[in-house]
Every structure is written in C-alpha cells, then in structure tokens.
Design a protein around this motif. Sequence first.
Motif, PDB file in Angstrom:
ATOM      1  N   VAL A 147       0.834  -1.202   0.000  1.00 19.18           N
ATOM      2  CA  VAL A 147       0.000   0.000   0.000  1.00 19.18           C
ATOM      3  C   VAL A 147       0.866   1.249   0.000  1.00 19.18           C
ATOM      4  N   VAL A 148       1.822   1.297   0.929  1.00 21.36           N
ATOM      5  CA  VAL A 148       2.640   2.510   1.062  1.00 21.36           C
ATOM      6  C   VAL A 148       3.625   2.638  -0.090  1.00 21.36           C
ATOM      7  N   ALA A 149       4.254   1.531  -0.500  1.00 18.02           N
ATOM      8  CA  ALA A 149       5.227   1.599  -1.591  1.00 18.02           C
ATOM      9  C   ALA A 149       4.572   2.067  -2.884  1.00 18.02           C
ATOM     10  N   ALA A 150       3.346   1.600  -3.159  1.00 17.94           N
ATOM     11  CA  ALA A 150       2.653   2.039  -4.367  1.00 17.94           C
ATOM     12  C   ALA A 150       2.372   3.533  -4.320  1.00 17.94           C
ATOM     13  N   ALA A 151       1.900   3.999  -3.177  1.00 21.62           N
ATOM     14  CA  ALA A 151       1.587   5.430  -3.053  1.00 21.62           C
ATOM     15  C   ALA A 151       2.852   6.287  -3.186  1.00 21.62           C
ATOM     16  N   LEU A 152       3.896   5.921  -2.475  1.00 15.20           N
ATOM     17  CA  LEU A 152       5.137   6.705  -2.552  1.00 15.20           C
ATOM     18  C   LEU A 152       5.734   6.640  -3.951  1.00 15.20           C
ATOM     19  N   GLY A 153       5.671   5.467  -4.583  1.00 22.44           N
ATOM     20  CA  GLY A 153       6.220   5.325  -5.923  1.00 22.44           C
ATOM     21  C   GLY A 153       5.496   6.196  -6.936  1.00 22.44           C
ATOM     22  N   ARG A 154       4.164   6.202  -6.895  1.00 26.90           N
ATOM     23  CA  ARG A 154       3.408   7.046  -7.821  1.00 26.90           C
ATOM     24  C   ARG A 154       3.734   8.516  -7.606  1.00 26.90           C
TER      25      ARG A 154
END
Length: 479
Positions: free
Chosen positions: A88-95
């Motif tokens: 969840v967090v990695a996807a948000a930070l990556g985007r």
Amino acid sequence: MILEGRPLRFGEGCAACAPLRLTLRADRVAMAEPAGPEAAANILMPPFANAHDHARGIRPTALAAFDLPLEIWLATMTGAPVCDPWLVVAAALGRQALGGCGAIMVHYTRPQNPARLEEELRDVVRAARAVGVRVAIAVSMRDRNALGYAPDEVILARLPPETRALVETRLLTPPRPPAEQLRLADALAESCNDPLVTVQYGPYGLEWCSDALLSAIAERSATTGRRIHMHLLESRIQREYLDAEHPEGPVHHLDRLGLLSPRLSLAHCTLLRPDEMELLAERGVTVSVNTSSNLHLRNGIPPMAEMHRRGVPLATGLDGFTVDDDDDAFRELRLNALLHRGTSQDEGLPLDALFSAACAGGRQAVTGQPPAEPMAEGAPADIMLLDRAALAADLVLESPDAALVAQRATRGALRRMVVAGREVVRDGALTGLDLPALQAELDAQARHGAEGARNWREATAPLRKALRDFYAAGLHRCG
C-alpha cells in the motif's frame, strides 16, 4: 553523477538563467559550474514536497468513494479491503515520486490492521527506503469521536441494533492512553536510523483528540523538538462543530494548549478567519494547502493568497486525491496557480510564492530542515531534471521557465529525479522498484477483498444516513 540544465530559482523567472553543470557526490552538490548551450534543453529545479498525504496505495476512486462530502466520505472509506501494508505505502510513494515528489508527509491515519500498528509503521520506513524519497511519518493519535463530530454513543444511539453491533465491533476499539501513543512515536523515532526518514507526532485533528492528548503532545514536542502534523478546519461542518465547542475559536484554543509553534504544520485550513491567519503567522505555523482534495470532498477553495499576504508559511499537499487522480504534483501546481492567481486586476498568489510553497515550504514541513539555496555548491543533492525542449517546442517568444512549468509540465516532462544523491526516477520509471508489478499485486489483493468491502458498505448504509441526518439537523453545533 552530473546533471545539466537551466536552474529554476524562485523569484527570478529564469528566462535568462545560464545553464549549469552540477556535479553530485554522495548526498551533496559538489560543484556548480557553467554548462554549454546544449544544456538549455533541460530545466533543473528542486523536487516537490508533498506536505500532507496518507499514502493511499488504493485510490479512493478505485473504491467508488468519490463525489461525497468529507464526513460521509470518511465513513465510506472505513470498509476498504485490507492489503499488505508495505505494498500500500510503496505504491503510493512510488506514484508520487513519478509525479515529482521528493519529500512526502505520511500521516498514517488508517492502518490496515490497528493491532499491528508498530509493524506497519516500520513497513512505511521500508517503503521509503525502497522508493528513495524523503518521508516524515506522522504517527496518528486520537482518543475520541471515532464515528463523527460527537461522542460515539450519540451516533450509536441513532443506529438500528444490527448496524450498531457491527459498528461497535469493527470501528470502536478503546483508544490507547496519551502516554502510550507518545511512547509509540518516540520508540519509532529512536529506532529509525534512516537519514531520509523522520518521525512526527500526528494528532488526527482537534475534533478527534482530547485536550489531554493534545496538551501531552505539545509538551513532548517542546521537550524533544519533534515536529507535529495535524488536520484543521477542512470542512464547513468541522468549522461549525469546533466553533460551538471552543467559543474562542479552534486556532486560539490550540494556542492555549501550547501547540502553535514553528514545529507544527497544519493540513487544509480551508476556513481560516483573518485573525486566525495572523496568529498562525505570528507563531510560525506552516499550513499545507490541499486544493484538489478540498475540491473532491466539497470543502471549497482554501484562502491561499490571503494566507500568503498575512505571512503564513505555506506548503502544498496532494492528500491522496489529486485533480486527475494520478498523484501528479505538476498538475497540482497548475491547479493551484490557476485557482489562487487572483481575479481581474487583483493579484493573488505570486508564482514564485507558489513554487516556494510547493518545494521549499513543504520540504521544511517534512524534514524540519530550514530552507537552503537549492542547486548551490554544498546544497543537498535533491534535484529534478525536466525536458524543457518538449515544453518549449512551439514557443515564438521566450517565456520564463517558472511560467512554462506551471502552464505545461506534467509527470511526462520529468526525465530524472535525484534525492540525497540517489537517482530515484529515470525516464518515467522508478529505479528502486518495479512499480507496475507492485501495483498489479496490490490491485489483485484489493479485488480479492472486494466482496467483503461491498458487504460492509451495504451493511453500514444506516450509519452514513444517520450521519447525514445528524449534520443536516445541526446537532454537531450543540457544543
């Protein structure tokens, strides 16, 4: 590492800035020297800093949670599918990194599993390391009003028995005592040895925190120097509730509790009054303006230009709800430029002030470090390289680079982003993660939980109706 381009420095327009050749060593700019004319095809500028976000890897639109007033939206989001918190967090930070954000405030208000909050907070640290951006983890704290702007029993009394039982079981857990909530944040800060990750106290907001909790946070912040991040005055209903509860006004109440200081950043502040702006300016409190989110959730347009005129330190945030639902900070910059520029011949927020808020103001709120001249020798090696040639391909007359970026740039213009000397983005992709694969795995997990989310939403429809009726009747103004 070497980067070449025309430096965008706020307040100078940069139409005639001579190209620079920057040599980066470790996490600093080791050398800044003139570059050849071919370097003018690029723009160099600091990354954006997202000064308010919740790291929503699954976007609200994917959950059919949109076009709702804030208070009903909050209740709607309670049934989101539970997924791997690291994903969840990695996807948000990556985007967000792909959208130009090199520093991000993660106000961690909705853990996937509250019982393992400590482990999830460490997942945030792992995700920040993998993506390579600077992150502040604002550890969420609250101890009242879990269901709405009233004591929980007031809302529960308006529900049918079967809904009440569901809500009590899933949404009402006894809050941790203030001392324990503070210990959790302090322990995370002490154990986190990543120079790009800081920890802040994250009271959810004045509606959701007792005076005892807020006073304890203010005292601990003054003792440790640790920063604080919280919501304030996001919606009209919040304004009405807080005015009824605190006749002196919510901002003055926070000041009486000792919270207002340069260590505090506030999200939203959509409905500030002039005297409150002046008090925030006097205390050095930073306000993160989250324009897209406020529009999506029907909260109106924050008075950004007026806050600037009155000296309030400003930042900008994405809040997981950008104008095109794509985490593109360039588009958020443009929306802010258009909405806050003024009307007719009345000048609003100057463009250089907007860039300063979007980059320097946000970075200070996230990292706590005072602003430094970017792209100068000895400065942190936090730099974006944009494709100026593509933005300026049809120009007949020269335009300032700042105006060009504000008018035209999107994430597609970002060629490289370096944070602390590490290349985080190159040609539209993350260097540290396979974001498409990660997002696909997260989406699969979310879809696996779709039936449970749908059933919960149907079962709790009476809660959302009760909240609508409660606020429509003005019962939140009973003080």
